[in-house]
Design an enzyme around this catalytic site. Structure first.
Site, short mmCIF file in Angstrom:
data_model
loop_
_atom_site.label_atom_id
_atom_site.label_comp_id
_atom_site.label_asym_id
_atom_site.label_seq_id
_atom_site.Cartn_x
_atom_site.Cartn_y
_atom_site.Cartn_z
N ARG A 244 -25.86 -20.17 22.05
CA ARG A 244 -25.43 -20.88 23.13
C ARG A 244 -24.74 -22.39 22.74
O ARG A 244 -23.84 -22.73 23.44
CB ARG A 244 -26.30 -21.17 24.03
CG ARG A 244 -25.90 -21.96 25.23
CD ARG A 244 -26.56 -21.85 26.70
NE ARG A 244 -28.11 -21.86 26.47
CZ ARG A 244 -28.81 -22.98 26.36
NH1 ARG A 244 -28.33 -24.05 26.24
NH2 ARG A 244 -30.01 -22.93 26.00
N TYR B 25 -3.54 -23.85 39.74
CA TYR B 25 -4.13 -22.33 39.97
C TYR B 25 -5.08 -22.38 41.01
O TYR B 25 -5.87 -23.43 41.30
CB TYR B 25 -4.74 -22.11 38.68
CG TYR B 25 -5.61 -20.93 38.66
CD1 TYR B 25 -5.15 -19.56 39.05
CD2 TYR B 25 -7.00 -21.00 38.48
CE1 TYR B 25 -5.77 -18.39 38.98
CE2 TYR B 25 -7.66 -19.68 38.55
CZ TYR B 25 -7.23 -18.33 39.05
OH TYR B 25 -7.99 -17.27 38.97
N ASP C 70 -3.46 -28.07 32.11
CA ASP C 70 -3.64 -26.60 31.55
C ASP C 70 -2.41 -26.05 31.18
O ASP C 70 -1.29 -26.12 31.97
CB ASP C 70 -3.95 -26.13 33.07
CG ASP C 70 -4.47 -24.54 33.08
OD1 ASP C 70 -3.87 -23.77 32.05
OD2 ASP C 70 -4.77 -24.10 33.91
N LYS D 297 -5.43 -15.13 29.24
CA LYS D 297 -4.10 -14.80 29.47
C LYS D 297 -3.35 -14.28 28.27
O LYS D 297 -3.47 -13.58 27.39
CB LYS D 297 -3.24 -15.61 30.19
CG LYS D 297 -4.37 -16.06 31.60
CD LYS D 297 -4.27 -14.73 32.36
CE LYS D 297 -4.99 -15.07 34.00
NZ LYS D 297 -6.53 -15.46 33.74
C1 LIG Z 1 -2.89 -21.31 35.12
C2 LIG Z 1 -4.40 -20.69 35.03
N1 LIG Z 1 -5.35 -21.60 34.72
C3 LIG Z 1 -6.69 -21.13 34.71
C4 LIG Z 1 -6.92 -19.87 35.13
C5 LIG Z 1 -8.39 -19.20 35.03
O1 LIG Z 1 -8.80 -18.56 34.02
P1 LIG Z 1 -9.94 -17.44 33.75
O2 LIG Z 1 -9.61 -16.40 34.66
O3 LIG Z 1 -9.94 -17.08 32.51
O4 LIG Z 1 -11.21 -18.26 34.40
C6 LIG Z 1 -5.92 -18.94 35.25
C7 LIG Z 1 -6.28 -17.69 35.94
O5 LIG Z 1 -5.45 -16.94 36.44
C8 LIG Z 1 -4.35 -19.53 35.28
O6 LIG Z 1 -3.50 -18.66 35.62
#
Ligand SMILES: Cc1ncc(COP(=O)(O)O)c(C=O)c1O
Length: 393
Positions: free
Chosen positions: A59, A112, A184, A209
Site C-alpha cells: 500500500r 471532467y 489535469d 486513458k
Molecule cells: C480528463 C479526465 N480526468 C479524469 C478522469 C477520471 O479518470 P478515471 O476514470 O481513471 O478515474 C477522466 C475519465 O474519463 C477524464 O476524462
C-alpha cells in the site's frame, strides 16, 4: 530510480526501466507480494524509515508500481510522481491532501464530470468553497483568483468540448496570489503538453486513458516537486494504492505512447477537417482547427492537438441514435484514449453524473458525439463515418 533525460519517445520506452531487475528480466516483473521481509531488524528499520532503498508493504510502495511512477515522472519532466488506483483517486487525493476548511478553489465549469461532482458535492461538505468560472474566460478566472485562492484547478483541452486554457497566463496569476496550480493533463498527455514547463505545480492523469492506451487497466498519477508529491503520497499511502498488475499493464502500454499519440494527433486533425465540411455536421470541436476559438493558445502550448474531438450532428439526439450504431470501427463505450476508436454522447460518458440542466449549463448539447480517435488507418475511419452519416440523407 533517478530521473532520466531524453526525448519523449525514448522516455516512454526507458523511463523507470533502466536499472537492474529481478533475475536480469528485461521487462519489469509484476511483484504481487503485499509485504517485503528482512532478515535483520536493523535493515528492516532502515528501509521503514526511508534511510535505505526498499519496500515494506505494497500500500506504501511496490517495485512494479514504482517503475510506473518513475516513467510518468520522467515523461512529465517532474522531480517526483506518485500513483493512484484511478484518475479520480489522483484528483481526490490532490484536493483532500492540499486543502483545508475555509480554503477557496478556483476552477472551470468544463472539468471532467467526476471532478465536477467533487467540486459541487464533496468539497463544500468539508467547508471548502469552489468558484467555477467560464472555461474560456481567462480574465474572469484571473479576477476570481485575485479574490482569494488556495488552489487553481485546470483541465485542458477540456472534456468533451475541447476548450483550451492558457496555462502559463493563469499560473502566473495564481502564483502572484500564493496559490498552487494543478492541471489535469489526461487529454493532452506529456507527448503533446507538459504543464509543469508552463508553470503548473502538479500534473494529474487518468492513466486509464492514453497512458495505458489499451483500456485494460485503471490508474492515476500526480507529478510535481518532491515536496508537493510527498504531501500527496502521505494521503495515498493511507488511502490505497495502484495494483501491481495494473501498473504492469500501464507500463507496457506507455512504451508505445509517443507512437500512438503521433498517429492519433494526425488522424484526429484529418477527421476534424473532413467533418467540418460534411453537410450533416453542425459543429466540430477540435483545438487543431484554425477556427477553434483558442487555436492560438493551443499552438503555443501544445506540440500536437490530441486524439479527442467532439461534433454535433444536425438532428440532435435522434440523429446520433441513428448514426452511432452504424459505425463498424468504433466501440460505443464510456472510455477514451485507447488504440480502438471509441464514440459516445457525453450524456452517457463524461457527464453521465450530471443532470440535464448541469450539462446545458456546461454548453453540452444532448446531440453531441465525443470521438476518441484510435490508431486505425484514418482512411477507414473516415469511410466509416461517411457510410454512417449517409443514413441521415
Ligand atoms: C480528463 C479526465 N480526468 C479524469 C478522469 C477520471 O479518470 P478515471 O476514470 O481513471 O478515474 C477522466 C475519465 O474519463 C477524464 O476524462
Amino acid at each position: 530510480m533517478s530521473p532520466l533525460k531524453a526525448q519523449p519517445a525514448t522516455l516512454a520506452v526507458w523511463g523507470g526501466e533502466t536499472g537492474p531487475s529481478y533475475e536480469h528480466a528485461t521487462q519489469v516483473p509484476v511483484v504481487h507480494s503485499v509485504s517485503f521481509g528482512y532478515e535483520d531488524l536493523d535493515t528492516w528499520e532502515a528501509v521503514a524509515l526511508g534511510r535505505a532503498p526498499g519496500h515494506i508493504y505494497s500500500r506504501n510502495s511496490n517495485p512494479t508500481v514504482r517503475a510506473f511512477e518513475d516513467k510518468i515522472r520522467d515523461l512529465e519532466a517532474a522531480e517526483a510522481a506518485t500513483s493512484f488506483s484511478s484518475g479520480m483517486a489522483a484528483i481526490s487525493a490532490t484536493l483532500f491532501a492540499l486543502l483545508r476548511p475555509g480554503d477557496r478553489v478556483v476552477s472551470i465549469k468544463d472539468s471532467y464530470g467526476g471532478t465536477h461532482k467533487l467540486f459541487m458535492e464533496f468539497l463544500p461538505a468539508f467547508g471548502i468553497q469552489v468558484q467555477l468560472c467560464e472555461t474560456a474566460n481567462a480574465a474572469q478566472i484571473e479576477t476570481e483568483i485575485a479574490r482569494g485562492c488556495r488552489l487553481l484547478y485546470l483541465e485542458t483541452p477540456t472534456n468533451p468540448t475541447a476548450k483550451v486554457i492558457d496555462i502559463a497566463r493563469l499560473a502566473r496569476a495564481a502564483h502572484a496570489c500564493g496559490a498552487l496550480v494543478a492541471v489535469d493533463n489526461t487529454f493532452a498527455t506529456p507527448i503533446n503538453q507538459q504543464p509543469l514547463q508552463l508553470g503548473a505545480d502538479i500534473v494529474l492523469h487518468s492513466a486509464t486513458k492514453y497512458l495505458g492506451g489499451h483500456a485494460d487497466a485503471l490508474g492515476g498519477a500526480a507529478c510535481g516537486s518532491s515536496a508537493l508529491i510527498k504531501r500527496l503520497f502521505h494521503f495515498r499511502e493511507i488511502n490505497g494504492a495502484l495494483s501491481p498488475m495494473d501498473a504492469y499493464h500501464l507500463l507496457r502500454g506507455m512504451k508505445t505512447l509517443a507512437l500512438r499519440i503521433e498517429r492519433q494527433n494526425a488522424s484526429a486533425l484529418s477527421i476534424a477537417h473532413w467533418l467540418e465540411r460534411h453537410p450533416h455536421i453542425e459543429q466540430v470541436n477540435y483545438p487543431g482547427l484554425e477556427r477553434h476559438p483558442q487555436h492560438a493558445i493551443a499552438r503555443s502550448q501544445m506540440r500536437g492537438f490530441g486524439g479527442m474531438l467532439s461534433f454535433s450532428v444536425r438532428g440532435g439526439l435522434e440523429a446520433i441514435k441513428v448514426i452511432l450504431p452504424r459505425l463498424r470501427f468504433a466501440h460505443r463505450a464510456a472510455n477514451l484514449g485507447c488504440v480502438e476508436t471509441v464514440v459516445g454522447p457525453p450524456l452517457l460518458t463524461s457527464h453521465v453524473e450530471c443532470s440535464a440542466e448541469e450539462r446545458a449549463a456546461a454548453g453540452i448539447p444532448e446531440g453531441l458525439v465525443r470521438y476518441s480517435t484510435g490508431i486505425e488507418a484514418v482512411s477507414d475511419l473516415i469511410a466509416d463515418l461517411e457510410q454512417a452519416l449517409r443514413a441521415l440523407d
